[in-house]
Design a protein around this motif. Structure first.
Motif, mmCIF file in Angstrom:
data_model
loop_
_atom_site.group_PDB
_atom_site.id
_atom_site.type_symbol
_atom_site.label_atom_id
_atom_site.label_comp_id
_atom_site.label_asym_id
_atom_site.label_seq_id
_atom_site.Cartn_x
_atom_site.Cartn_y
_atom_site.Cartn_z
ATOM 1 N N PHE A 121 1.063 -1.428 0.415
ATOM 2 C CA PHE A 121 -0.117 0.078 0.201
ATOM 3 C C PHE A 121 0.680 1.221 0.078
ATOM 4 N N GLN A 122 2.186 1.193 0.915
ATOM 5 C CA GLN A 122 2.846 2.692 0.924
ATOM 6 C C GLN A 122 3.946 3.024 -0.708
ATOM 7 N N LEU A 123 3.884 1.672 -0.706
ATOM 8 C CA LEU A 123 4.951 1.427 -2.497
ATOM 9 C C LEU A 123 3.809 2.293 -3.248
ATOM 10 N N LEU A 124 2.960 1.992 -3.466
ATOM 11 C CA LEU A 124 1.768 2.494 -4.507
ATOM 12 C C LEU A 124 1.023 3.450 -4.137
ATOM 13 N N ALA A 125 0.451 4.139 -3.076
ATOM 14 C CA ALA A 125 0.360 5.158 -2.611
ATOM 15 C C ALA A 125 1.654 6.882 -2.624
ATOM 16 N N ASN A 126 2.643 5.779 -2.613
ATOM 17 C CA ASN A 126 3.568 6.866 -2.783
ATOM 18 C C ASN A 126 3.537 7.296 -1.362
ATOM 19 N N ASN A 127 3.026 7.102 0.109
ATOM 20 C CA ASN A 127 3.427 7.829 1.217
ATOM 21 C C ASN A 127 3.237 9.495 0.882
ATOM 22 N N SER A 128 2.096 9.297 -0.488
ATOM 23 C CA SER A 128 1.678 10.512 -0.212
ATOM 24 C C SER A 128 -0.394 10.576 -0.064
ATOM 25 N N ARG A 129 -0.649 9.402 -0.575
ATOM 26 C CA ARG A 129 -2.028 9.449 -0.366
ATOM 27 C C ARG A 129 -2.715 8.005 1.151
ATOM 28 N N ASN A 130 -3.632 8.141 1.237
ATOM 29 C CA ASN A 130 -4.358 7.391 2.428
ATOM 30 C C ASN A 130 -5.572 5.680 1.746
ATOM 31 N N TYR A 131 -5.695 6.428 -0.057
ATOM 32 C CA TYR A 131 -5.887 4.723 -0.934
ATOM 33 C C TYR A 131 -5.777 4.874 -2.394
ATOM 34 N N LEU A 132 -6.299 4.013 -2.765
ATOM 35 C CA LEU A 132 -5.127 3.458 -4.037
ATOM 36 C C LEU A 132 -6.549 3.588 -5.278
ATOM 37 N N VAL A 133 -6.375 3.572 -6.417
ATOM 38 C CA VAL A 133 -6.996 3.827 -7.062
ATOM 39 C C VAL A 133 -6.690 2.316 -8.030
ATOM 40 N N TRP A 134 -7.125 2.325 -9.174
ATOM 41 C CA TRP A 134 -7.497 1.044 -10.412
ATOM 42 C C TRP A 134 -5.930 1.278 -10.426
ATOM 43 N N SER A 135 -6.389 2.316 -10.689
ATOM 44 C CA SER A 135 -5.105 2.099 -12.302
ATOM 45 C C SER A 135 -3.604 2.016 -11.283
#
Length: 330
Positions: A121-135
């Motif tokens: 999660f941290q990798l995909l959100a780049n430590n800047s968001r508290n959510y992920l999107v499908w892309s």
């Protein structure tokens, strides 16, 4: 669910000091695993062949795999586990001690899945968001399968690319459907930490266990009558119609194969709770829930029953480890 969210918050806070650390690397596949440690059934409905080992050894089950056929190291590992589980240090394991130990090991698998998923999660959100999107998910999925940047960008932009294999497109189609199902708050297919955990590891949520059990049930209920018969749970050759469950030839094939006998015992004794010869969805859900009390209790008494040295509801450990638990958990 509040407890699950709290665990994620604690993990996040503990990792705040890593924001300026080198970029995270994910070695595990971003795709939800087919095999879930500590679960009785795989996602395809097959019995987990490593279940006994996983719930008794916890994360050390992987150490046993690395040891291979070195029985000296295997015995030492099991001896160490035995001593940890022996709370009162009397060289006996009571059924109560084994039950508590197995509960601890099941929790260990769950905690490991939480930490693993939070890293992704941290990798995909780049430590800047508290959510992920499908892309976000699509991008890492394709990168891990070694597609170059041009193909990844094209696929994310258009949703289709003949340069992405049919198998991978099909996997993404299935994953997208599961992604939508986990978006419980309906905020435009954005998954927060808790939702992403349920996406990758449904065993952490009763609601997700139910959904996963529905999928397994659909796969096994060949004749679509709303029940799973023994012949559907153990299809030999082609799926047999229900009336062949009592067929002597069918039963004889099961009796000859120890793996099939184990599956039949699981079906008769643990899944089919009302012993009417078929399994309902509710029975499958209860069986598939690793935190159901029947799991550690059954494993404890199975271990005692299999052990070569038996003393009522106890397992005895001699320094020579004459109890052959090694074969039980293999």
């Amino acid at each position: 669910m509040r407890n699950l969210a709290l665990i994620f918050d604690v993990i996040f806070l503990c990792n705040l000091d890593s924001i300026f650390a080198p970029p995270l690397k994910v070695t595990n596949d971003v795709r939800p695993p087919d095999h879930l440690d500590g679960m009785k059934l795989e996602r395809d409905g097959h019995l987990n062949p490593d279940f006994h080992k996983e719930v008794f050894l916890g994360e050390k089950a992987h150490d046993l795999d690395k040891i291979g056929d070195d029985k000296t190291k295997g015995h030492q590992l099991l001896k160490d586990v035995f001593k940890f589980a022996d709370i009162d240090k009397d060289n006996y394991l009571t059924s109560k001690e084994i039950i508590e130990w197995i509960k601890l090991k099941i929790d260990e698998h769950f905690n490991s899945s939480i930490i693993e998923t939070d890293n992704i999660f941290q990798l995909l959100a780049n430590n800047s968001r508290n959510y992920l999107v499908w892309s976000d998910y699509q991008k890492l999925f394709l990168q891990q399968r070694e597609y170059d940047k041009e193909i990844v960008d094209e696929f994310i932009k258009t949703g289709d690319s003949k340069r992405v294999s049919l198998d991978h497109r099909f996997e993404l189609l299935k994953d997208h459907d599961r992604w939508r199902q986990e978006d419980y708050d309906g905020d435009g297919e954005r998954l927060n930490r808790t939702e992403f955990l349920r996406f990758r590891h449904p065993e952490n949520s009763p609601k997700s266990i139910y959904a996963m059990s529905q999928d397994i049930f659909y796969e096994l209920d060949f004749n679509r009558d709303g029940y799973i018969g023994l012949n559907e749970f153990i299809p030999i050759g082609m799926a047999h119609p229900r009336d062949k469950q009592d067929n002597s030839e069918f039963r004889a094939l099961i009796d000859k194969d120890p793996v099939l006998r184990e599956k039949k015992e699981e079906f008769d004794e643990l899944i089919d709770k009302n012993h009417n010869g078929v399994v309902s969805l509710d029975e499958l859900v209860a069986f598939n829930d690793p935190r159901n009390s029947h799991v550690p209790e059954h494993e404890a008494f199975t271990l005692i029953d299999y052990a070569q040295i038996k003393m009522g509801n106890y397992l005895l450990l001699k320094l020579s480890l004459t109890i052959n638990i090694f074969l039980v958990v293999r």
